[in-house]
Design an enzyme around this catalytic site. Structure first.
Site, PDB file in Angstrom:
ATOM      1  N   ASP A  56      64.196  47.739 -31.786  1.00  0.00           N
ATOM      2  CA  ASP A  56      64.501  48.607 -31.919  1.00  0.00           C
ATOM      3  C   ASP A  56      64.416  50.126 -31.249  1.00  0.00           C
ATOM      4  OD1 ASP A  56      61.611  49.818 -31.747  1.00  0.00           O
ATOM      5  OD2 ASP A  56      61.474  49.432 -33.312  1.00  0.00           O
ATOM      6  N   GLU A  85      63.907  40.497 -35.017  1.00  0.00           N
ATOM      7  CA  GLU A  85      62.883  41.452 -35.576  1.00  0.00           C
ATOM      8  C   GLU A  85      63.323  42.510 -36.038  1.00  0.00           C
ATOM      9  OE1 GLU A  85      60.890  45.023 -33.887  1.00  0.00           O
ATOM     10  OE2 GLU A  85      59.403  42.360 -33.712  1.00  0.00           O
ATOM     11  N   GLU A 123      63.940  55.269 -32.843  1.00  0.00           N
ATOM     12  CA  GLU A 123      63.153  53.461 -33.281  1.00  0.00           C
ATOM     13  C   GLU A 123      64.015  53.891 -34.577  1.00  0.00           C
ATOM     14  OE1 GLU A 123      60.796  54.790 -32.233  1.00  0.00           O
ATOM     15  OE2 GLU A 123      60.262  54.711 -30.071  1.00  0.00           O
ATOM     16  N   HIS A 146      52.211  55.291 -26.678  1.00  0.00           N
ATOM     17  CA  HIS A 146      53.083  56.240 -25.776  1.00  0.00           C
ATOM     18  C   HIS A 146      54.751  56.526 -27.541  1.00  0.00           C
ATOM     19  CE1 HIS A 146      56.406  53.191 -27.805  1.00  0.00           C
ATOM     20  NE2 HIS A 146      54.825  52.238 -27.801  1.00  0.00           N
ATOM     21  N   ARG A 203      57.620  58.788 -28.685  1.00  0.00           N
ATOM     22  CA  ARG A 203      58.527  59.786 -28.309  1.00  0.00           C
ATOM     23  C   ARG A 203      57.907  60.969 -29.434  1.00  0.00           C
ATOM     24  NH1 ARG A 203      61.430  57.462 -25.011  1.00  0.00           N
ATOM     25  NH2 ARG A 203      62.749  59.356 -23.864  1.00  0.00           N
ATOM     26  N   HIS A 222      50.712  53.804 -20.170  1.00  0.00           N
ATOM     27  CA  HIS A 222      51.739  53.431 -20.138  1.00  0.00           C
ATOM     28  C   HIS A 222      52.025  54.479 -19.547  1.00  0.00           C
ATOM     29  CE1 HIS A 222      55.910  53.657 -21.424  1.00  0.00           C
ATOM     30  NE2 HIS A 222      55.357  52.927 -22.676  1.00  0.00           N
TER      31      HIS A 222
HETATM   32  C1  UD1 Z   1      60.738  52.950 -24.677  1.00  0.00           C
HETATM   33  C2  UD1 Z   1      61.103  52.830 -26.466  1.00  0.00           C
HETATM   34  C3  UD1 Z   1      60.702  52.944 -27.227  1.00  0.00           C
HETATM   35  C4  UD1 Z   1      58.995  51.024 -26.786  1.00  0.00           C
HETATM   36  C5  UD1 Z   1      58.283  51.366 -25.300  1.00  0.00           C
HETATM   37  C6  UD1 Z   1      57.405  50.666 -25.422  1.00  0.00           C
HETATM   38  C7  UD1 Z   1      62.925  54.116 -26.177  1.00  0.00           C
HETATM   39  C8  UD1 Z   1      63.835  55.062 -26.811  1.00  0.00           C
HETATM   40  N1  UD1 Z   1      62.055  53.794 -26.464  1.00  0.00           N
HETATM   41  O1  UD1 Z   1      59.565  53.961 -24.633  1.00  0.00           O
HETATM   42  O2  UD1 Z   1      61.198  52.349 -28.405  1.00  0.00           O
HETATM   43  O3  UD1 Z   1      58.203  51.560 -28.037  1.00  0.00           O
HETATM   44  O4  UD1 Z   1      59.414  51.402 -24.839  1.00  0.00           O
HETATM   45  O5  UD1 Z   1      57.376  50.652 -24.329  1.00  0.00           O
HETATM   46  O6  UD1 Z   1      64.118  52.848 -26.292  1.00  0.00           O
HETATM   47  N2  UD1 Z   1      58.006  54.650 -17.024  1.00  0.00           N
HETATM   48  C9  UD1 Z   1      57.999  53.448 -15.483  1.00  0.00           C
HETATM   49  N3  UD1 Z   1      58.145  52.663 -15.328  1.00  0.00           N
HETATM   50  C10 UD1 Z   1      58.332  51.649 -16.290  1.00  0.00           C
HETATM   51  C11 UD1 Z   1      58.399  51.951 -17.870  1.00  0.00           C
HETATM   52  C12 UD1 Z   1      58.356  53.569 -18.051  1.00  0.00           C
HETATM   53  O7  UD1 Z   1      57.761  54.565 -14.687  1.00  0.00           O
HETATM   54  O8  UD1 Z   1      58.321  49.911 -16.914  1.00  0.00           O
HETATM   55  C13 UD1 Z   1      58.439  56.177 -16.972  1.00  0.00           C
HETATM   56  C14 UD1 Z   1      59.731  56.355 -16.813  1.00  0.00           C
HETATM   57  O9  UD1 Z   1      59.457  57.858 -16.113  1.00  0.00           O
HETATM   58  C15 UD1 Z   1      61.327  56.639 -17.737  1.00  0.00           C
HETATM   59  C16 UD1 Z   1      59.824  57.137 -18.590  1.00  0.00           C
HETATM   60  O10 UD1 Z   1      58.398  56.305 -18.523  1.00  0.00           O
HETATM   61  O11 UD1 Z   1      62.068  57.564 -17.612  1.00  0.00           O
HETATM   62  C17 UD1 Z   1      60.772  56.019 -20.014  1.00  0.00           C
HETATM   63  O12 UD1 Z   1      60.983  55.384 -20.758  1.00  0.00           O
HETATM   64  P1  UD1 Z   1      61.493  55.655 -21.657  1.00  0.00           P
HETATM   65  O13 UD1 Z   1      61.732  53.490 -22.007  1.00  0.00           O
HETATM   66  O14 UD1 Z   1      62.636  56.384 -21.960  1.00  0.00           O
HETATM   67  O15 UD1 Z   1      60.674  55.028 -23.068  1.00  0.00           O
HETATM   68  P2  UD1 Z   1      59.188  54.489 -23.733  1.00  0.00           P
HETATM   69  O16 UD1 Z   1      58.271  55.884 -24.096  1.00  0.00           O
HETATM   70  O17 UD1 Z   1      58.662  53.802 -22.771  1.00  0.00           O
HETATM   71  N1  UDP Z   2      50.921  45.129 -23.673  1.00  0.00           N
HETATM   72  C1  UDP Z   2      50.356  44.928 -22.247  1.00  0.00           C
HETATM   73  N2  UDP Z   2      49.913  45.475 -21.970  1.00  0.00           N
HETATM   74  C2  UDP Z   2      49.384  46.413 -22.043  1.00  0.00           C
HETATM   75  C3  UDP Z   2      49.579  46.732 -22.959  1.00  0.00           C
HETATM   76  C4  UDP Z   2      50.663  46.775 -24.274  1.00  0.00           C
HETATM   77  O1  UDP Z   2      51.828  43.804 -22.024  1.00  0.00           O
HETATM   78  O2  UDP Z   2      48.674  47.404 -20.568  1.00  0.00           O
HETATM   79  C5  UDP Z   2      51.898  44.258 -24.540  1.00  0.00           C
HETATM   80  C6  UDP Z   2      51.177  44.161 -26.254  1.00  0.00           C
HETATM   81  O3  UDP Z   2      50.217  43.414 -26.085  1.00  0.00           O
HETATM   82  C7  UDP Z   2      52.569  44.226 -27.173  1.00  0.00           C
HETATM   83  C8  UDP Z   2      53.395  44.607 -25.426  1.00  0.00           C
HETATM   84  O4  UDP Z   2      52.904  45.064 -24.595  1.00  0.00           O
HETATM   85  O5  UDP Z   2      52.818  43.080 -27.182  1.00  0.00           O
HETATM   86  C9  UDP Z   2      53.687  46.384 -26.804  1.00  0.00           C
HETATM   87  O6  UDP Z   2      54.094  47.133 -25.749  1.00  0.00           O
HETATM   88  P1  UDP Z   2      54.493  48.906 -26.480  1.00  0.00           P
HETATM   89  O7  UDP Z   2      52.789  49.184 -26.904  1.00  0.00           O
HETATM   90  O8  UDP Z   2      54.409  49.504 -24.661  1.00  0.00           O
HETATM   91  O9  UDP Z   2      55.898  48.561 -27.461  1.00  0.00           O
HETATM   92  P2  UDP Z   2      55.559  48.638 -28.903  1.00  0.00           P
HETATM   93  O10 UDP Z   2      54.965  47.804 -29.684  1.00  0.00           O
HETATM   94  O11 UDP Z   2      55.429  50.644 -29.835  1.00  0.00           O
HETATM   95  O12 UDP Z   2      57.199  49.271 -29.473  1.00  0.00           O
END
Ligand code: UD1
Ligand code: UDP
Length: 383
Positions: A98, A120, A134, A216, A218, A249
């Site tokens: 999602d 999923e 999502e 994390h 939003r 995160h």
């Molecule tokens: C995203 C997904 C969310 C998912 C989550 C898992 C969307 C809109 N959101 O949220 O559904 O549950 O990932 O973690 O698709 N960043 C880094 N390095 C990384 C990852 C993120 O620096 O490796 C920072 C960057 O500044 C980036 C920001 O996090 O712009 C947000 O990343 P984004 O993927 O837009 O949103 P998440 O909160 O990570």
């Molecule tokens: N996870 C990880 N390292 C971390 C935190 C979480 O590998 O420091 C794993 C966790 O076991 C799970 C996945 O990341 O499988 C969850 O990711 P996240 O919470 O970012 O996204 P969501 O599942 O909410 O979409």
């Protein structure tokens, strides 16, 4: 002619949940030509997963920008996928879950004419604003999907209620359990050595109970995270017998409040996101998990770890029904009260920490492959 598969993902959880499927298809290379395309909506957190599962992507769109917004993220994914889809011309495109990568990739794949497989599929809260965005992402993906791989009967029923055809839905279990069981085996193997785990060991106080925290979402940015941090602070100060470990995160909207509010408390340890094996190792060591993560809600029942979910609603009712997880929202008092209950009342803790596996036995990817084999055979016979 081989059947051409394109597996697309972009964030950490998608990578964890698609990695076993990549491996599964790669083991059938006589039948399938499988390519992996990462949007790199996440960068570091995605690369950690690729490295552990030893996956080298065929295409890397490399789109992540600091503090990215949903508008440019969506358009960058669609625009950058066009040449990939036009060059490879996949028969099947696989998307997961999602995220914005999921929704935008499924639209791009729809434009290309490929058959779309949603892994999923069918999770719903029925509230378009929670989780945001999502719930919209998975609903839109469901509209263009040809084959829905649902983790549970509940998610299948959600799709049937949306008038999706019965014969387009396959219940497989969740591929996260495939990934988790593989990783638990690996981490517990006597020869397994992981530097991140070694680096963590000196920081863990063996005399204390570990509370593992992640977050994390939003819709929790802003006041939600302030409430969460205030709860964690009070729990840490009132319970010196616990140690809170929080891999934070990388989203700046999470990093800032968490480091500002929690950095100076002795029994709270803020660390960088952990690679998957180190996180699995830490989940196993933990007494309790407090999270808003979807994936962690699915993993914890298989590990017998109670989870307090910092959300008002969940698309994963199976673990709620099993009694392993409890919704506490982002209300400071509610988080504190439920945590205290689990710390102080043995019965409550015991009831929540029983092993359950509502999300499958680790063979979801085998089921997906078997179904695609059958489906692709039908196509070759008709041609
Ligand atoms: C995203 C997904 C969310 C998912 C989550 C898992 C969307 C809109 N959101 O949220 O559904 O549950 O990932 O973690 O698709 N960043 C880094 N390095 C990384 C990852 C993120 O620096 O490796 C920072 C960057 O500044 C980036 C920001 O996090 O712009 C947000 O990343 P984004 O993927 O837009 O949103 P998440 O909160 O990570
Ligand atoms: N996870 C990880 N390292 C971390 C935190 C979480 O590998 O420091 C794993 C966790 O076991 C799970 C996945 O990341 O499988 C969850 O990711 P996240 O919470 O970012 O996204 P969501 O599942 O909410 O979409």
């Amino acid at each position: 002619m081989k059947i051409k598969n394109l597996i697309i993902f972009g964030t950490r959880p998608e990578a964890i949940k698609m990695a076993p499927l990549v491996k599964q298809f790669e083991s059938f290379s006589e039948k399938f030509e499988t390519k992996v395309c990462i949007t790199a909506q996440h960068r570091e957190m995605l690369d950690q997963v690729l490295s552990f599962f030893e996956i080298t992507p065929d295409y890397d769109l490399d789109i992540m920008k600091p503090n990215q917004n949903l508008y440019s993220l969506t358009s960058d994914i669609i625009t950058n996928l066009k040449p990939v889809l036009e060059e490879f011309k996949p028969d099947y495109v696989y998307v997961h879950g999602d995220t914005t990568t999921t929704m935008a990739s499924s639209l791009a794949a729809f434009y290309s004419g490929a058959k779309i497989c949603h892994v999923e599929a069918g999770l719903r809260t029925f509230d378009l604003n929670a989780p945001f965005p999502e719930e919209m992402n998975r609903s839109v993906t469901g509209v263009v999907t040809n084959i829905h791989f649902s983790p549970t009967e509940t998610s299948k029923q959600n799709l049937l209620n949306e008038n999706k055809k019965q014969d387009t839905i396959v219940v497989t279990g969740n591929t996260v359990i495939d990934a988790l069981l593989f990783s638990v085996d690996k981490v517990n193997h006597p020869n397994f050595k992981d530097q991140e785990i070694e680096d963590l060991k000196p920081f863990l106080d063996n005399n204390k109970r570990i509370i593992l925290v992640t977050g994390h979402r939003r819709e929790n940015h802003g006041q939600g995270f302030i409430n969460i941090c205030n709860a964690l602070k009070q729990i840490a100060l009132e319970h010196p017998e616990v140690q809170i470990i929080y891999p934070v995160h990388l989203n700046p909207n999470v990093q800032k409040p968490v480091y500002d509010l929690l950095n100076s408390i002795d029994n709270i340890k803020l660390i960088s996101p952990l690679s998957y094996p180190a996180f699995v190792w830490l989940m196993e060591k933990s007494y309790l998990i407090i999270t808003d993560s979807g994936g962690v809600q699915e993993e914890a029942p298989s590990l017998g770890k109670p989870v307090l979910v910092m959300r008002d609603t969940t698309e994963r009712p199976e673990a709620l029904d099993a009694g392993t997880v409890l919704l506490v929202g982002t209300n400071t008092d509610e988080i504190i009260n439920k945590t205290k209950e689990l710390l102080l009342q043995e019965d409550t803790y015991f009831n929540m920490s029983k092993l359950h596996n509502p999300y499958g036995n680790g063979n979801a990817c085998t089921r997906i492959l078997e179904y695609i084999l059958e489906d692709s055979n039908k196509i070759s016979h008709n041609n």
